[in-house]
Scaffold this motif. Structure first.
Motif, PDB file in Angstrom:
ATOM      1  N   ARG A  87      30.579  51.698  22.211  1.00 16.13           N
ATOM      2  CA  ARG A  87      29.907  50.806  23.144  1.00 16.13           C
ATOM      3  C   ARG A  87      30.701  50.710  24.441  1.00 16.13           C
ATOM      4  NH1 ARG A  87      27.741  45.628  19.550  1.00 16.13           N
ATOM      5  NH2 ARG A  87      26.301  46.843  18.230  1.00 16.13           N
ATOM      6  N   ALA A  88      29.991  50.773  25.547  1.00 15.96           N
ATOM      7  CA  ALA A  88      30.653  50.744  26.854  1.00 15.96           C
ATOM      8  C   ALA A  88      31.386  49.433  27.095  1.00 15.96           C
ATOM      9  CB  ALA A  88      29.627  50.985  27.959  1.00 15.96           C
ATOM     10  N   GLY A  89      30.924  48.362  26.450  1.00 16.58           N
ATOM     11  CA  GLY A  89      31.598  47.078  26.593  1.00 16.58           C
ATOM     12  C   GLY A  89      32.989  47.075  25.998  1.00 16.58           C
ATOM     13  N   GLU A  90      33.300  48.060  25.152  1.00 18.98           N
ATOM     14  CA  GLU A  90      34.621  48.166  24.542  1.00 18.98           C
ATOM     15  C   GLU A  90      35.557  49.065  25.341  1.00 18.98           C
ATOM     16  OE1 GLU A  90      33.822  49.665  20.668  1.00 18.98           O
ATOM     17  OE2 GLU A  90      32.689  47.902  20.023  1.00 18.98           O
ATOM     18  N   TYR A  91      35.057  49.673  26.404  1.00 21.76           N
ATOM     19  CA  TYR A  91      35.880  50.583  27.203  1.00 21.76           C
ATOM     20  C   TYR A  91      36.940  49.806  27.985  1.00 21.76           C
ATOM     21  CZ  TYR A  91      32.644  54.586  26.639  1.00 21.76           C
ATOM     22  OH  TYR A  91      31.892  55.616  26.147  1.00 21.76           O
ATOM     23  N   SER A  92      38.066  50.474  28.256  1.00 24.25           N
ATOM     24  CA  SER A  92      39.081  49.926  29.146  1.00 24.25           C
ATOM     25  C   SER A  92      38.574  49.981  30.585  1.00 24.25           C
ATOM     26  CB  SER A  92      40.378  50.716  29.039  1.00 24.25           C
ATOM     27  OG  SER A  92      40.203  52.025  29.583  1.00 24.25           O
ATOM     28  N   GLY A  93      39.297  49.345  31.497  1.00 25.87           N
ATOM     29  CA  GLY A  93      38.897  49.375  32.902  1.00 25.87           C
ATOM     30  C   GLY A  93      38.804  50.785  33.446  1.00 25.87           C
ATOM     31  N   GLY A  94      39.790  51.630  33.105  1.00 23.25           N
ATOM     32  CA  GLY A  94      39.770  53.007  33.592  1.00 23.25           C
ATOM     33  C   GLY A  94      38.619  53.807  33.020  1.00 23.25           C
ATOM     34  N   MET A  95      38.306  53.583  31.752  1.00 23.58           N
ATOM     35  CA  MET A  95      37.195  54.291  31.121  1.00 23.58           C
ATOM     36  C   MET A  95      35.873  53.885  31.755  1.00 23.58           C
ATOM     37  SD  MET A  95      38.528  53.963  27.189  1.00 23.58           S
ATOM     38  CE  MET A  95      37.159  54.812  26.389  1.00 23.58           C
ATOM     39  N   LYS A  96      35.725  52.599  32.088  1.00 24.18           N
ATOM     40  CA  LYS A  96      34.493  52.150  32.744  1.00 24.18           C
ATOM     41  C   LYS A  96      34.341  52.793  34.115  1.00 24.18           C
ATOM     42  CE  LYS A  96      34.212  47.691  30.376  1.00 24.18           C
ATOM     43  NZ  LYS A  96      34.351  46.222  30.507  1.00 24.18           N
ATOM     44  N   ARG A  97      35.453  52.938  34.857  1.00 21.99           N
ATOM     45  CA  ARG A  97      35.367  53.585  36.169  1.00 21.99           C
ATOM     46  C   ARG A  97      34.951  55.048  36.025  1.00 21.99           C
ATOM     47  NH1 ARG A  97      38.467  50.324  39.768  1.00 21.99           N
ATOM     48  NH2 ARG A  97      38.043  48.220  38.999  1.00 21.99           N
ATOM     49  N   ARG A  98      35.474  55.709  34.991  1.00 20.07           N
ATOM     50  CA  ARG A  98      35.103  57.110  34.778  1.00 20.07           C
ATOM     51  C   ARG A  98      33.633  57.229  34.370  1.00 20.07           C
ATOM     52  NH1 ARG A  98      38.702  59.016  30.524  1.00 20.07           N
ATOM     53  NH2 ARG A  98      39.975  57.131  30.541  1.00 20.07           N
ATOM     54  N   LEU A  99      33.157  56.285  33.560  1.00 21.16           N
ATOM     55  CA  LEU A  99      31.727  56.269  33.234  1.00 21.16           C
ATOM     56  C   LEU A  99      30.912  56.005  34.495  1.00 21.16           C
ATOM     57  CD1 LEU A  99      29.595  56.398  30.975  1.00 21.16           C
ATOM     58  CD2 LEU A  99      29.814  53.901  30.760  1.00 21.16           C
ATOM     59  N   GLY A 100      31.456  55.173  35.396  1.00 19.61           N
ATOM     60  CA  GLY A 100      30.784  54.911  36.663  1.00 19.61           C
ATOM     61  C   GLY A 100      30.640  56.157  37.512  1.00 19.61           C
ATOM     62  N   ILE A 101      31.659  56.997  37.519  1.00 20.76           N
ATOM     63  CA  ILE A 101      31.559  58.266  38.243  1.00 20.76           C
ATOM     64  C   ILE A 101      30.506  59.157  37.596  1.00 20.76           C
ATOM     65  CG2 ILE A 101      32.782  60.469  38.505  1.00 20.76           C
ATOM     66  CD1 ILE A 101      33.262  58.740  40.797  1.00 20.76           C
ATOM     67  N   ALA A 102      30.475  59.193  36.269  1.00 22.52           N
ATOM     68  CA  ALA A 102      29.481  60.021  35.579  1.00 22.52           C
ATOM     69  C   ALA A 102      28.068  59.594  35.949  1.00 22.52           C
ATOM     70  CB  ALA A 102      29.691  59.943  34.069  1.00 22.52           C
ATOM     71  N   GLN A 103      27.800  58.269  35.986  1.00 22.15           N
ATOM     72  CA  GLN A 103      26.446  57.826  36.348  1.00 22.15           C
ATOM     73  C   GLN A 103      26.132  58.136  37.806  1.00 22.15           C
ATOM     74  OE1 GLN A 103      25.426  55.098  38.487  1.00 22.15           O
ATOM     75  NE2 GLN A 103      27.549  54.730  39.118  1.00 22.15           N
ATOM     76  N   ALA A 104      27.152  58.128  38.656  1.00 25.86           N
ATOM     77  CA  ALA A 104      26.928  58.440  40.070  1.00 25.86           C
ATOM     78  C   ALA A 104      26.601  59.914  40.275  1.00 25.86           C
ATOM     79  CB  ALA A 104      28.149  58.045  40.892  1.00 25.86           C
ATOM     80  N   LEU A 105      27.058  60.765  39.355  1.00 22.19           N
ATOM     81  CA  LEU A 105      26.858  62.215  39.489  1.00 22.19           C
ATOM     82  C   LEU A 105      25.665  62.729  38.688  1.00 22.19           C
ATOM     83  CD1 LEU A 105      30.560  63.433  39.143  1.00 22.19           C
ATOM     84  CD2 LEU A 105      29.245  63.112  41.243  1.00 22.19           C
ATOM     85  N   LEU A 106      25.069  61.859  37.906  1.00 24.16           N
ATOM     86  CA  LEU A 106      24.053  62.264  36.928  1.00 24.16           C
ATOM     87  C   LEU A 106      22.915  63.065  37.544  1.00 24.16           C
ATOM     88  CD1 LEU A 106      23.270  61.955  33.936  1.00 24.16           C
ATOM     89  CD2 LEU A 106      22.202  59.784  34.546  1.00 24.16           C
ATOM     90  N   HIS A 107      22.479  62.676  38.735  1.00 22.69           N
ATOM     91  CA  HIS A 107      21.314  63.303  39.361  1.00 22.69           C
ATOM     92  C   HIS A 107      21.702  64.326  40.431  1.00 22.69           C
ATOM     93  CE1 HIS A 107      22.673  59.819  41.550  1.00 22.69           C
ATOM     94  NE2 HIS A 107      21.905  60.085  42.583  1.00 22.69           N
ATOM     95  N   SER A 108      22.947  64.832  40.362  1.00 23.66           N
ATOM     96  CA  SER A 108      23.449  65.868  41.278  1.00 23.66           C
ATOM     97  C   SER A 108      23.254  65.474  42.740  1.00 23.66           C
ATOM     98  CB  SER A 108      22.759  67.211  40.999  1.00 23.66           C
ATOM     99  OG  SER A 108      22.959  67.614  39.666  1.00 23.66           O
ATOM    100  N   PRO A 109      23.857  64.355  43.167  1.00 19.68           N
ATOM    101  CA  PRO A 109      23.626  63.863  44.537  1.00 19.68           C
ATOM    102  C   PRO A 109      24.334  64.712  45.580  1.00 19.68           C
ATOM    103  CG  PRO A 109      25.303  62.538  43.479  1.00 19.68           C
ATOM    104  CD  PRO A 109      24.781  63.467  42.426  1.00 19.68           C
TER     105      PRO A 109
END
Length: 301
Positions: A133-155
C-alpha cells in the motif's frame, strides 16, 4: 519547446505574484531557484495550466494555451509532481499508477498498460514494493512514485516542485539520478530552494524573486559573478562601504565568520572561492533581497 511571454499574475487582494516573467524551455533540465514568496508556486501553477495568468502568453510546442481546445491537448503533454504529493494510501503502488492511467485516458491496451506500469516501477526502484500500500511508503518512496505518475503518459514537459525536501542524503542522490535520466529525453523544470540539487543536475538555472525572473543562465555564469569578490571576515569586524554580507559560517575553532561580497579587498578578510549557494546568496543580496532560513524538513523515513 515551451515559451512563456510576459506572464503576470495579480490576485484579488492586489498581490502582484508575477511581474512579466518570460521564459523559454527546451529539452533538458532547467533549475528554478527561489525562496518562499518569490513567486515559484504561482509560476508553476500557471505553467501546468492549474492557474490562469492575469496577462501574458503560454505556448507549448506551437499550441497556444489561450485556446480551450489547445489546453486539453497541452495537459496531456505535462507531467507534474507537486511539493505536497500524496498518493491514495489504500492503493498499492501498482494500483495507484493504473488508477492514474485510467484518469488520464492513457491510450494503451490492458496488457501494454500493465507493462508500462511495471517498467516505471522498475525505473524508480519500486518494483519490490509495487504491491505494498502506498500509504506505507517512506517519504522517498512516495516521491519516486510521484515521478512515476508524472511520467506515466510520456509527457513532453515534466515539472517537479521541491522534490527532495525532507529526504535523507541517499534518497536525495537517488532522486537526482532519476530526474537526470528523465531529462535526457524530455523537458524537466526542477523548482527548489536547495541550491545543491540544481548544482548537481541542471546545466541552466533561473532565479526568481519578487515575482520577477532575475537571472537565466548557467551555474558557471552565476559563479563567475561572485568570483574574486567574496571574503571571509571574522564576526564583529566592521565592513567597509559597499561590502554586503552574504552569509555566515562556523570556522574550525567554533567561531563565526561572515562571508561578504565586495568589489575591493576587505581589510582583515580572506579571499574565498565561492560555492554556487554563496553565489546565489550574493546575487540576491546585491538585489537587496534577504534569503530566509530554510524551513525545518520532515523526516524521510
Amino acid at each position: 519547446m515551451i515559451e512563456l511571454e510576459g506572464i503576470t499574475k495579480t490576485y484579488a487582494d492586489g498581490l502582484e505574484a508575477l511581474k512579466g516573467v518570460s521564459l523559454r524551455l527546451d529539452e533538458g533540465m532547467f533549475g528554478l531557484l527561489g525562496h518562499n514568496g518569490a513567486g515559484k508556486t504561482t509560476l508553476l501553477s500557471i505553467l501546468v495550466l492549474g492557474l490562469e495568468p492575469t496577462s501574458g502568453r503560454r505556448v507549448y510546442d506551437g499550441l497556444d494555451a489561450a485556446s480551450a481546445r489547445a489546453r486539453a491537448a497541452i495537459r496531456r503533454r505535462i507531467g507534474f509532481l507537486p511539493q505536497d504529493f500524496h498518493p491514495i494510501g489504500h492503493l498499492t503502488g501498482r494500483e495507484y499508477l493504473l488508477h492514474c492511467a485510467r484518469l488520464r485516458e492513457v491510450p494503451l491496451g490492458r496488457a501494454a498498460l500493465r507493462r508500462r506500469v511495471a517498467e516505471l516501477l522498475e525505473a524508480v526502484s519500486l518494483e519490490r514494493a509495487a504491491d505494498r500500500r502506498a500509504g506505507e511508503y517512506s517519504g522517498g518512496m512516495k516521491r519516486r512514485l510521484g515521478i512515476a505518475q508524472a511520467l506515466l503518459h510520456s509527457p513532453r514537459l515534466v515539472v517537479v516542485d521541491e522534490p527532495t525536501a525532507g529526504l535523507d542524503p541517499e534518497e536525495r542522490i537517488r532522486f537526482r539520478n532519476l530526474i537526470t535520466d528523465v531529462a535526457a529525453s524530455t523537458t524537466v523544470l526542477l523548482s527548489t530552494h536547495i541550491v545543491e540539487d540544481v548544482e548537481a543536475t541542471c546545466p541552466r538555472l533561473g532565479v526568481i524573486a519578487g515575482g520577477r525572473l532575475l537571472f537565466d543562465g548557467s551555474p558557471t555564469e552565476l559563479l563567475r559573478r561572485a568570483a574574486g569578490r567574496l571574503w571571509q571576515v571574522p564576526a564583529g569586524d566592521l565592513l567597509p562601504a559597499g561590502a554586503v554580507e552574504v552569509t555566515h559560517r562556523s570556522d574550525r575553532q567554533g567561531g563565526i565568520e561572515r562571508v561578504v561580497y565586495s568589489e575591493s579587498p576587505v581589510p582583515g578578510g580572506t579571499p574565498r572561492r565561492p560555492t554556487l549557494e554563496e553565489s546565489y546568496a550574493a546575487f540576491l543580496a546585491l538585489q537587496g533581497i534577504e534569503t530566509p532560513p530554510d524551513e525545518p524538513e520532515e523526516d524521510a523515513a
